[in-house]
Design an enzyme around this catalytic site. Structure first.
Site, PDB file in Angstrom:
ATOM      1  N   ASP A   1       5.942   5.045   4.818  1.00  0.00           N
ATOM      2  CA  ASP A   1       6.872   4.143   5.495  1.00  0.00           C
ATOM      3  C   ASP A   1       6.941   2.778   4.822  1.00  0.00           C
ATOM      4  O   ASP A   1       7.699   1.901   5.244  1.00  0.00           O
ATOM      5  CB  ASP A   1       6.526   3.998   6.983  1.00  0.00           C
ATOM      6  CG  ASP A   1       5.181   3.339   7.222  1.00  0.00           C
ATOM      7  OD1 ASP A   1       4.224   3.649   6.480  1.00  0.00           O
ATOM      8  OD2 ASP A   1       5.074   2.522   8.163  1.00  0.00           O
ATOM      9  N   HIS A   2       6.191   2.620   3.731  1.00  0.00           N
ATOM     10  CA  HIS A   2       6.242   1.401   2.918  1.00  0.00           C
ATOM     11  C   HIS A   2       6.798   1.655   1.513  1.00  0.00           C
ATOM     12  O   HIS A   2       7.237   0.714   0.853  1.00  0.00           O
ATOM     13  CB  HIS A   2       4.849   0.776   2.819  1.00  0.00           C
ATOM     14  CG  HIS A   2       4.332   0.271   4.129  1.00  0.00           C
ATOM     15  ND1 HIS A   2       4.233  -1.068   4.439  1.00  0.00           N
ATOM     16  CD2 HIS A   2       3.917   0.935   5.235  1.00  0.00           C
ATOM     17  CE1 HIS A   2       3.767  -1.203   5.671  1.00  0.00           C
ATOM     18  NE2 HIS A   2       3.570   0.002   6.169  1.00  0.00           N
TER      19      HIS A   2
ATOM     20  N   HIS B   1       5.321  -4.479  10.811  1.00  0.00           N
ATOM     21  CA  HIS B   1       5.659  -3.696  12.002  1.00  0.00           C
ATOM     22  C   HIS B   1       5.857  -4.610  13.205  1.00  0.00           C
ATOM     23  O   HIS B   1       5.144  -5.614  13.354  1.00  0.00           O
ATOM     24  CB  HIS B   1       4.565  -2.682  12.333  1.00  0.00           C
ATOM     25  CG  HIS B   1       4.498  -1.532  11.395  1.00  0.00           C
ATOM     26  ND1 HIS B   1       5.360  -0.455  11.462  1.00  0.00           N
ATOM     27  CD2 HIS B   1       3.673  -1.291  10.342  1.00  0.00           C
ATOM     28  CE1 HIS B   1       5.055   0.410  10.506  1.00  0.00           C
ATOM     29  NE2 HIS B   1       4.038  -0.076   9.804  1.00  0.00           N
TER      30      HIS B   1
ATOM     31  N   ASP C   1       0.032  -3.775   6.414  1.00  0.00           N
ATOM     32  CA  ASP C   1      -0.523  -3.268   7.663  1.00  0.00           C
ATOM     33  C   ASP C   1      -1.970  -3.710   7.873  1.00  0.00           C
ATOM     34  O   ASP C   1      -2.740  -3.029   8.558  1.00  0.00           O
ATOM     35  CB  ASP C   1      -0.471  -1.735   7.686  1.00  0.00           C
ATOM     36  CG  ASP C   1       0.936  -1.199   7.906  1.00  0.00           C
ATOM     37  OD1 ASP C   1       1.865  -2.007   8.077  1.00  0.00           O
ATOM     38  OD2 ASP C   1       1.099   0.036   7.891  1.00  0.00           O
TER      39      ASP C   1
ATOM     40  N   HIS D   1       0.847  -1.190   0.000  1.00  0.00           N
ATOM     41  CA  HIS D   1       0.000   0.000   0.000  1.00  0.00           C
ATOM     42  C   HIS D   1       0.882   1.239   0.000  1.00  0.00           C
ATOM     43  O   HIS D   1       2.100   1.152   0.177  1.00  0.00           O
ATOM     44  CB  HIS D   1      -0.972   0.003   1.171  1.00  0.00           C
ATOM     45  CG  HIS D   1      -0.348   0.125   2.523  1.00  0.00           C
ATOM     46  ND1 HIS D   1       0.449  -0.867   3.071  1.00  0.00           N
ATOM     47  CD2 HIS D   1      -0.396   1.115   3.463  1.00  0.00           C
ATOM     48  CE1 HIS D   1       0.841  -0.499   4.272  1.00  0.00           C
ATOM     49  NE2 HIS D   1       0.356   0.708   4.532  1.00  0.00           N
TER      50      HIS D   1
ATOM     51  N   HIS E   1      -7.348  -0.826   6.019  1.00  0.00           N
ATOM     52  CA  HIS E   1      -6.308   0.114   6.444  1.00  0.00           C
ATOM     53  C   HIS E   1      -6.222   1.236   5.413  1.00  0.00           C
ATOM     54  O   HIS E   1      -6.296   2.416   5.741  1.00  0.00           O
ATOM     55  CB  HIS E   1      -4.991  -0.637   6.575  1.00  0.00           C
ATOM     56  CG  HIS E   1      -3.825   0.214   6.971  1.00  0.00           C
ATOM     57  ND1 HIS E   1      -3.738   0.821   8.203  1.00  0.00           N
ATOM     58  CD2 HIS E   1      -2.685   0.541   6.303  1.00  0.00           C
ATOM     59  CE1 HIS E   1      -2.601   1.496   8.279  1.00  0.00           C
ATOM     60  NE2 HIS E   1      -1.953   1.351   7.135  1.00  0.00           N
TER      61      HIS E   1
ATOM     62  N   HIS F   1       1.384   4.045   1.833  1.00  0.00           N
ATOM     63  CA  HIS F   1       1.902   4.869   2.933  1.00  0.00           C
ATOM     64  C   HIS F   1       3.419   4.996   2.853  1.00  0.00           C
ATOM     65  O   HIS F   1       4.115   4.042   2.479  1.00  0.00           O
ATOM     66  CB  HIS F   1       1.477   4.287   4.278  1.00  0.00           C
ATOM     67  CG  HIS F   1       0.041   4.542   4.600  1.00  0.00           C
ATOM     68  ND1 HIS F   1      -0.651   3.839   5.567  1.00  0.00           N
ATOM     69  CD2 HIS F   1      -0.854   5.431   4.078  1.00  0.00           C
ATOM     70  CE1 HIS F   1      -1.894   4.286   5.629  1.00  0.00           C
ATOM     71  NE2 HIS F   1      -2.043   5.239   4.731  1.00  0.00           N
TER      72      HIS F   1
END
Length: 271
Positions: free
Chosen positions: A69-70, A183, A145, A65, A123, A67
């Site tokens: 941090d990905h 995570h 996530d 996805h 999410h 975001h």
């Protein structure tokens, strides 16, 4: 040091690289150990260091996805290594080479790894997962996530009904399926899960095991679907103990597991 070197005495197949404070970037090795694919590289630096230290070629990147941090490290990795990028067709990411949706299939390193794509909205609405097998024939899923060990992702875009049915889709995978999320939230998730099911023996045993792992700075992942069915309140919304916890919080009777899920998710948001 954010990277880890390979132990050449052992066959390496899938390992995590640590990024930021609690992210894992999963590294998938080709059968000959000379190439890798990486999942959700939010930071390029640990990947570059690992590739250079171990003289590896980056074959491809798998994105669950959008975001940051990905995906934050994707463009730099693509520019440097000219690797192939897979991502959700719903996320419209500029660096994507192959857009994927529910029912699509991809192969890595010839046909060493074959993944079916699962749409996992909740999410984010475009979230996807990569479901396949490792080199030992073990079922696995890279789920970003969506599903964490003893928890699930925050509901940024989906509704409780959408996210509940996504989690039920994962719950129906074979019990031995390895769950690779991104995570290290396990101990915090267990702390919340214990407020929902304080007498869940499987959960208490899991906590003891994971505390020992974290004391040694070891990852608590991957999990399995079987473990999640026994310990994760978000997959247990039809269990009487979870329903009772949700009813106690709402002071009303709940007959719909979606309502139970929505209540438990809100409790976790405020935990």
């Amino acid at each position: 040091m954010l990277t880890r070197q390979m132990d050449s005495s052992k066959p390496v197949r899938i390992i995590p690289l640590k990024a930021f404070s609690d992210n894992y970037i999963w590294v998938i090795f080709s059968p000959d150990g000379k190439q890798v694919s990486v999942v959700d590289p939010g930071d390029s630096h640990p990947v570059i260091e690992f590739l250079e230290e171990n003289d590896l070629k980056l074959n491809s990147i798998l994105i669950t996805h959008y975001h940051n941090d990905h995906i934050g490290g994707v463009q730099k990795l693509k520019d440097r290594y000219h690797c192939h990028v897979y991502a959700s067709t719903h996320d419209n990411l500029s660096f994507t080479d192959t857009e994927l949706d529910e029912g699509d299939h991809i192969s890595l390193f010839g046909d060493a790894y074959q993944f079916s794509i699962l749409r996992l909205p909740g999410h984010t609405m475009g979230h996807i997962g990569y479901y396949g097998q490792n080199l030992d024939g073990q079922n696995l899923i890279f789920c970003g996530d969506t599903l964490f060990r003893a928890g699930c992702g925050r509901m940024f875009e989906g509704t409780p009904e959408i996210f509940y049915h996504t989690l039920q889709k994962l719950a129906k995978l074979p019990a031995n399926t390895l769950v690779y999320c991104t995570h290290e939230y396990t101990l915090a998730n267990i702390a919340f899960a214990k407020t929902v099911e304080p007498n869940n023996t499987e959960l208490l045993n899991l906590e003891e095991k994971c505390v020992q792992l974290r004391e040694k700075n070891l990852e608590t992942l991957p999990s399995t679907i079987e473990s999640e069915l026994n310990t994760n309140p978000f997959l247990r919304c039809s269990q009487a103990t979870v329903i009772q916890a949700a009813e106690k919080a709402t002071l009303k009777s709940l007959s719909d597991p979606v309502e139970t899920f929505a209540t438990i998710r809100q409790l976790k948001d405020n935990f």
